[in-house]
Design an enzyme around this catalytic site. Structure first.
Site, mmCIF file in Angstrom:
data_model
loop_
_atom_site.group_PDB
_atom_site.id
_atom_site.type_symbol
_atom_site.label_atom_id
_atom_site.label_comp_id
_atom_site.label_asym_id
_atom_site.label_seq_id
_atom_site.Cartn_x
_atom_site.Cartn_y
_atom_site.Cartn_z
ATOM 1 N N SER A 128 34.054 -2.581 17.433
ATOM 2 C CA SER A 128 33.918 -1.898 18.722
ATOM 3 C C SER A 128 33.791 -2.866 19.898
ATOM 4 O O SER A 128 34.451 -2.707 20.919
ATOM 5 C CB SER A 128 32.722 -0.945 18.670
ATOM 6 O OG SER A 128 31.534 -1.635 18.318
ATOM 7 N N GLU B 155 29.723 -13.918 -1.337
ATOM 8 C CA GLU B 155 29.668 -12.454 -1.204
ATOM 9 C C GLU B 155 30.961 -11.830 -1.736
ATOM 10 O O GLU B 155 30.939 -10.838 -2.464
ATOM 11 C CB GLU B 155 29.514 -12.054 0.275
ATOM 12 C CG GLU B 155 28.106 -12.147 0.842
ATOM 13 C CD GLU B 155 27.208 -11.014 0.354
ATOM 14 O OE1 GLU B 155 27.662 -10.182 -0.450
ATOM 15 O OE2 GLU B 155 26.030 -10.980 0.775
ATOM 16 N N CYS C 125 27.515 4.340 4.072
ATOM 17 C CA CYS C 125 26.345 3.618 4.565
ATOM 18 C C CYS C 125 25.309 4.649 4.986
ATOM 19 O O CYS C 125 25.647 5.816 5.185
ATOM 20 C CB CYS C 125 26.702 2.733 5.753
ATOM 21 S SG CYS C 125 25.370 1.586 6.169
ATOM 22 N N LYS D 125 30.255 -9.047 5.827
ATOM 23 C CA LYS D 125 29.920 -8.347 7.069
ATOM 24 C C LYS D 125 28.775 -9.087 7.735
ATOM 25 O O LYS D 125 27.703 -9.256 7.152
ATOM 26 C CB LYS D 125 29.530 -6.901 6.762
ATOM 27 C CG LYS D 125 29.107 -6.135 8.013
ATOM 28 C CD LYS D 125 28.864 -4.668 7.730
ATOM 29 C CE LYS D 125 28.385 -3.955 8.963
ATOM 30 N NZ LYS D 125 28.171 -2.525 8.739
ATOM 31 N N LYS E 106 34.336 -8.763 8.549
ATOM 32 C CA LYS E 106 33.969 -8.003 9.741
ATOM 33 C C LYS E 106 32.882 -8.727 10.511
ATOM 34 O O LYS E 106 31.899 -9.120 9.887
ATOM 35 C CB LYS E 106 33.459 -6.628 9.291
ATOM 36 C CG LYS E 106 32.983 -5.751 10.424
ATOM 37 C CD LYS E 106 32.396 -4.483 9.883
ATOM 38 C CE LYS E 106 31.747 -3.726 11.013
ATOM 39 N NZ LYS E 106 31.072 -2.551 10.568
ATOM 40 N N ARG F 128 27.268 1.439 17.823
ATOM 41 C CA ARG F 128 25.952 2.032 17.581
ATOM 42 C C ARG F 128 25.654 3.150 18.575
ATOM 43 O O ARG F 128 24.917 4.080 18.264
ATOM 44 C CB ARG F 128 24.877 0.940 17.573
ATOM 45 C CG ARG F 128 25.052 0.046 16.348
ATOM 46 C CD ARG F 128 24.072 -1.107 16.292
ATOM 47 N NE ARG F 128 24.410 -1.984 15.157
ATOM 48 C CZ ARG F 128 23.807 -3.124 14.897
ATOM 49 N NH1 ARG F 128 22.817 -3.541 15.678
ATOM 50 N NH2 ARG F 128 24.164 -3.854 13.858
HETATM 51 C C1 PBG Z 1 27.529 0.908 9.504
HETATM 52 C C2 PBG Z 1 28.641 0.321 10.277
HETATM 53 C C3 PBG Z 1 28.624 -0.381 11.500
HETATM 54 C C4 PBG Z 1 29.950 -0.610 11.853
HETATM 55 C C5 PBG Z 1 30.730 -0.076 10.853
HETATM 56 N N1 PBG Z 1 29.908 0.475 9.869
HETATM 57 C C6 PBG Z 1 27.504 -0.748 12.382
HETATM 58 C C7 PBG Z 1 26.456 -1.677 11.953
HETATM 59 O O1 PBG Z 1 26.508 -2.322 10.914
HETATM 60 O O2 PBG Z 1 25.494 -1.729 12.698
HETATM 61 C C8 PBG Z 1 30.405 -1.295 13.119
HETATM 62 C C9 PBG Z 1 31.793 -0.992 13.527
HETATM 63 C C10 PBG Z 1 32.138 -1.368 14.919
HETATM 64 O O3 PBG Z 1 31.366 -2.029 15.651
HETATM 65 O O4 PBG Z 1 33.228 -0.990 15.321
HETATM 66 N N2 PBG Z 1 26.764 0.034 8.778
#
Ligand code: PBG
Length: 330
Positions: free
Chosen positions: A278, A237, A124, A199, A252, A209
């Site tokens: 998280s 998706e 990403c 997602k 997710k 973040r």
């Molecule tokens: C990157 C990404 C994110 C997470 C995993 N890959 C953050 C987002 O999409 O803002 C979140 C993982 C977590 O909260 O543990 N795109």
């Protein structure tokens, strides 16, 4: 179910009185084999920056990351998911494709010291762009097709460094096919793609973040991540990603999306991953720190529920804690 059970012939408590019998009829077990531990790698040497909102997790420099991988592996967790905090960022995220990028360095170091560790590389751009969005901005929004070019390059670069699996988390249309083509064209036919297929634009990513310094500097991710209200759209998706070559499909976050995990397994019968993100982790830690809940018990209840819903693979910051619990239970 077409049998008729009625009281008093049937007493469901009969199988609950004795612990041995309870275990005999236990339907869902979590194993270390199901778990992937996410890790954050940053520049420098001997760096260990604790992430305040994610107790027990840190930004680690490559040397400390390798040590952490040894510990994780010795607990029986054989896979990690890597996120990078780069030295510098740019407008389009091409920093992520550098041969000596932070995650590329980390992968090489782990593979040198602990080649058995199965390394999943998150793909990403949000950690690599100055604006914190997942691709280059054109007319105020992330440009889908320009982003695909960078994602494909990033994936090849991570595979060249030694990544065992590629996990795109950006939610651009068409990324799985773009990445699959690029991997194949570079000889990486054997590298699977675990797609963050459904997602959601979720409030549960807050602590991540902070950890990855990837919060968008303006706006939000609603034009690419999914609306939490939608389930049919998640199936579209996922169907697209499978058609484009995804080997594993991910839902997710996990806890508020157990119905999506369940539906994905029922409809597609594919290997399903779930990301216990998280915010889900930090809520448990915070409540436990206040003695409001029993942390281990709640952790196992959550992880078991994710598995019961249909997830084969669970990505979780609890991976080490779960491994310790399972070890000590024996
Ligand atoms: C990157 C990404 C994110 C997470 C995993 N890959 C953050 C987002 O999409 O803002 C979140 C993982 C977590 O909260 O543990 N795109």
């Amino acid at each position: 179910m077409n049998y008729k059970a009625s009281f008093p012939q049937t007493r469901l408590r009969r199988l609950r009185y004795n612990g041995v019998v309870r275990n005999m009829v236990n339907e869902t077990s979590v194993s270390v084999d199901n778990l992937i531990m996410p890790l954050f790698v940053c520049p420098g040497t001997n760096v260990n920056n604790p992430i305040k909102s994610m107790p027990g997790n840190s930004q680690l420099s490559v040397d400390n990351l390798v040590k952490e991988c040894h510990e994780i592996y010795s607990l029986g967790v054989k896979s990690v998911l890597l996120f990078g905090i780069p030295e510098h960022k740019d407008d389009d995220g091409s920093v992520a494709c550098e041969h000596n990028g932070i995650v590329q360095q980390a992968i090489r170091a782990i593979k040198k010291e602990l080649p058995e560790m199965f390394i999943v590389a998150d793909v990403c751009n949000c950690e690599y762009t100055v604006h914190g969005h997942c691709g280059p901005i054109v007319d105020g929004d992330v440009d889908n097709d320009l982003t695909l070019v960078i994602l494909a390059k990033q994936s090849v670069s991570l595979a060249q460094a030694g990544a065992d699996m590629i996990a795109p988390s950006d939610m651009m249309d068409g990324r799985i096919s773009a990445i699959r083509k690029a991997l194949d064209a570079n000889g990486f036919l054997k590298i699977p793609i675990m797609s963050y297929a459904a997602k959601y634009a979720s409030g549960f990513y807050g602590p991540f973040r902070d950890a990855a310094d990837s919060a968008p500097k303006f706006g939000n991710r609603a034009s690419y991540q999914m609306n939490p209200a939608n389930s049919d759209e998640a199936m579209r998706e996922i169907a697209l990603d499978i058609e484009e070559g995804a080997d594993i499909v991910m839902v997710k976050p996990a806890m508020s999306y157990l119905d999506i995990i369940y539906r994905t397994k029922q409809e597609f019968r594919m290997p399903v991953a779930a990301y216990n993100v998280s915010g889900e982790f930090s809520m448990v830690k915070a409540a436990a720190a206040n003695d409001w809940i029993d942390e281990t018990r709640v952790m196992m209840e959550i992880i078991t529920s994710i598995k019961r819903a249909g997830a084969d693979i669970i990505i979780t910051y609890f991976a080490k804690d779960i491994a310790k619990f399972l070890r000590d239970k024996k």
